[in-house]
Design a protein around this motif. Sequence first.
Motif, PDB file in Angstrom:
ATOM      1  N   VAL A  44      -0.913   4.361   0.841  1.00  0.00           N
ATOM      2  CA  VAL A  44      -0.592   3.573  -0.599  1.00  0.00           C
ATOM      3  C   VAL A  44       0.789   3.836  -0.819  1.00  0.00           C
ATOM      4  O   VAL A  44       1.420   4.947  -1.265  1.00  0.00           O
ATOM      5  CB  VAL A  44      -1.480   4.099  -1.599  1.00  0.00           C
ATOM      6  N   THR A  45       1.692   2.678  -0.920  1.00  0.00           N
ATOM      7  CA  THR A  45       3.038   2.990  -1.207  1.00  0.00           C
ATOM      8  C   THR A  45       3.194   2.585  -2.542  1.00  0.00           C
ATOM      9  O   THR A  45       2.436   1.729  -3.249  1.00  0.00           O
ATOM     10  CB  THR A  45       3.989   2.131  -0.405  1.00  0.00           C
ATOM     11  N   PRO A  46       4.423   2.777  -3.381  1.00  0.00           N
ATOM     12  CA  PRO A  46       4.623   2.219  -4.637  1.00  0.00           C
ATOM     13  C   PRO A  46       4.539   0.832  -4.639  1.00  0.00           C
ATOM     14  O   PRO A  46       4.109  -0.028  -5.742  1.00  0.00           O
ATOM     15  CB  PRO A  46       6.109   2.737  -5.014  1.00  0.00           C
ATOM     16  N   GLU A  47       4.929  -0.025  -3.516  1.00  0.00           N
ATOM     17  CA  GLU A  47       4.934  -1.705  -3.549  1.00  0.00           C
ATOM     18  C   GLU A  47       3.249  -1.964  -3.194  1.00  0.00           C
ATOM     19  O   GLU A  47       3.183  -2.927  -3.968  1.00  0.00           O
ATOM     20  CB  GLU A  47       5.624  -1.883  -2.467  1.00  0.00           C
ATOM     21  N   VAL A  48       2.820  -1.303  -2.368  1.00  0.00           N
ATOM     22  CA  VAL A  48       1.214  -1.321  -2.425  1.00  0.00           C
ATOM     23  C   VAL A  48       0.561  -1.439  -3.641  1.00  0.00           C
ATOM     24  O   VAL A  48      -0.217  -2.149  -4.374  1.00  0.00           O
ATOM     25  CB  VAL A  48       0.363  -0.820  -1.500  1.00  0.00           C
ATOM     26  N   LEU A  49       0.885  -0.360  -4.480  1.00  0.00           N
ATOM     27  CA  LEU A  49       0.126  -0.077  -5.843  1.00  0.00           C
ATOM     28  C   LEU A  49       0.600  -1.364  -6.873  1.00  0.00           C
ATOM     29  O   LEU A  49      -0.280  -1.434  -7.589  1.00  0.00           O
ATOM     30  CB  LEU A  49       0.681   1.550  -6.302  1.00  0.00           C
ATOM     31  N   ARG A  50       1.881  -1.636  -6.678  1.00  0.00           N
ATOM     32  CA  ARG A  50       2.018  -2.706  -7.536  1.00  0.00           C
ATOM     33  C   ARG A  50       1.450  -3.901  -7.570  1.00  0.00           C
ATOM     34  O   ARG A  50       1.216  -4.858  -8.609  1.00  0.00           O
ATOM     35  CB  ARG A  50       3.687  -2.962  -7.731  1.00  0.00           C
ATOM     36  N   GLN A  51       0.692  -4.123  -6.515  1.00  0.00           N
ATOM     37  CA  GLN A  51       0.033  -5.437  -6.043  1.00  0.00           C
ATOM     38  C   GLN A  51      -1.318  -5.117  -6.237  1.00  0.00           C
ATOM     39  O   GLN A  51      -2.240  -6.296  -6.242  1.00  0.00           O
ATOM     40  CB  GLN A  51       0.353  -5.708  -4.475  1.00  0.00           C
ATOM     41  N   MET A  52      -1.758  -3.948  -6.412  1.00  0.00           N
ATOM     42  CA  MET A  52      -3.287  -3.725  -6.913  1.00  0.00           C
ATOM     43  C   MET A  52      -3.561  -4.307  -8.220  1.00  0.00           C
ATOM     44  O   MET A  52      -2.807  -4.428  -9.119  1.00  0.00           O
ATOM     45  CB  MET A  52      -3.550  -2.240  -6.647  1.00  0.00           C
ATOM     46  N   ALA A  53      -4.952  -4.576  -8.479  1.00  0.00           N
ATOM     47  CA  ALA A  53      -5.422  -4.936  -9.913  1.00  0.00           C
ATOM     48  C   ALA A  53      -5.090  -3.735 -10.817  1.00  0.00           C
ATOM     49  O   ALA A  53      -5.192  -2.424 -10.559  1.00  0.00           O
ATOM     50  CB  ALA A  53      -7.059  -4.795  -9.700  1.00  0.00           C
ATOM     51  N   GLU A  54      -4.906  -4.002 -12.073  1.00  0.00           N
ATOM     52  CA  GLU A  54      -4.766  -3.028 -13.145  1.00  0.00           C
ATOM     53  C   GLU A  54      -5.450  -1.897 -13.132  1.00  0.00           C
ATOM     54  O   GLU A  54      -5.269  -0.738 -13.142  1.00  0.00           O
ATOM     55  CB  GLU A  54      -4.647  -3.803 -14.630  1.00  0.00           C
ATOM     56  N   PRO A  55      -7.018  -2.186 -13.161  1.00  0.00           N
ATOM     57  CA  PRO A  55      -7.917  -0.821 -13.135  1.00  0.00           C
ATOM     58  C   PRO A  55      -7.756   0.148 -12.074  1.00  0.00           C
ATOM     59  O   PRO A  55      -7.742   1.286 -11.907  1.00  0.00           O
ATOM     60  CB  PRO A  55      -9.147  -1.625 -13.231  1.00  0.00           C
ATOM     61  N   VAL A  56      -7.422  -0.555 -10.783  1.00  0.00           N
ATOM     62  CA  VAL A  56      -7.328   0.263  -9.456  1.00  0.00           C
ATOM     63  C   VAL A  56      -5.989   0.835  -9.691  1.00  0.00           C
ATOM     64  O   VAL A  56      -5.966   2.373  -9.276  1.00  0.00           O
ATOM     65  CB  VAL A  56      -7.235  -0.766  -8.237  1.00  0.00           C
TER      66      VAL A  56
END
Length: 537
Positions: free
Chosen positions: A462-474
Amino acid sequence: MATNTPASTPQAPPEQAVLTPREILVAMSGLVIAMLLAMLDNMIVAPALPTIVGDLGGLDRLAWVTTAYILASTAATPIWGKLGDLYGRKGVFMSAVVIFLVGSALCGVAQDMNQLIAFRALQGLGAGGLMVGVMAIIGEMVPPRERGRYQGVMAAVMPIAMIGGPLVGGFITDNLNWRWAFYVNLPLGAVALAVIWFTLKLPRRTRAGGRASIDWSGAALLTLWITTLVLITSWGGTEYAWGSGRIIGLGVVTVLGFVAFLIVERRAVEPVMPLSVFRNANFSLAGALSFIVGFAMFGGVTFLPQFQQFVQGSSATNSGLLLMPMMISAMAVSVAGGLLITRTGRYRALPIAGGALLTAGLALMSTMELDTSRTTSALYMIVLGAGMGCLMQTTMLIAQNSVALRDMGAATGASTFLRNMGGSLGVSLLGSLYTNRLRDSLEAQGGGAAAGTEGLGSIAEVTPEVLRQMAEPVRHAFQVAVTEGIQVVFVGSAVVAAVGFVLAWFIRHVPLRGSGPAPSAPRQDDPVPVEAGAAKG
């Protein structure tokens, strides 16, 4: 002591090198460049690693690009220090610089990952002599009492490296070839060599009894148990489980190698790490503080960018810049502390204050939450940096002042080695705490968090870029997990720092070598109290 002072023992010069302030500053310019090389290298290379793997392949061996460097530099540090004691610091230090530059050039022309790993080990071998060489040379050039005048120059290197390294590495990766991350060392190293060759003037080493007796057995055993210990801290909890047969086997080799090393060092004519220096209570306490500072500081601070990037939303470049409050605070306090020591000749209050501030800063860091602002975390970093500034240079000064000049290199190497080992253990053990707490938190939250990370091979992906693409709850669940992991890391660091605060109270004041600014400052205490202290412990 008597067993370690045979006829071939190097004769300590009657006084330290007598240089004018201008000569010291000119010589220190070359030393600063060399220290910058040692500190910058990993920070410049780190941003280039993904590109390197893409070019050379060998993702499964990526960790060894860093591990080989750390292994070689850690194992070589005390050996370089002792070689400087035996053969003179200038020539030995310049040899370390040359080896580092040769390793850098070879890394730049590496054609596959195996070559790069081997050349990184060679580079690390030279790097081990850079830091210890700089500190030992300064210890011989400048008496402890006068060192505060020049402390700011050395204190400025760390923030420059911490902030400038990732910026330079990122620029090279984006605009040039990754090989320039290694080639950039060459012109800087050439300048350092030229300055040192023409400006550094130190007393010649004179020896009774002819050639030096090199402690090859001690050096081999030291390398063995340090290597296995670093492998344990690097692999334990990540590559292999802590209870796995490989980690347990490495632990057995470490213990047996360490015991054999102690036996050999007690009998060696010229031990690579003289055990007699540990009989001095101040030296042992300063070494313990160096270990604790390395553990708490490097172990804790390594994970701060995780919080800044995942929770506070900073970029990788900005997270480096956000460390500036801590670095500026450390530099300012280090300079002020050095000037105070020069003016008064007293230093005992600094490690005590440093232990208190380091503990307080880490404890404040452990209270950070999802809504903690950058301003608040910056204020916490200022407290943490002040503690670092009180301790980093002072522990080295106490260690060097606790031994005779002839053991300056060995003492500096031992102190540097302990700090490096503390940092290595801190990063490994606290990293294990962080990862486990992160995983436990995600499992406890369940639902969206588990579903959101299901497609990933590991939470480490999980990178910051990947995290930004996740759904808000995740995204929220992962940020909560990171925050809880960071809190555990800083609580653990604060507990270790608190032990250092307690140990600092046992340091006793021993007059510093060299005269202070006051005319009445005594000169007769130059070698006598130190020699006596080293003998009595």
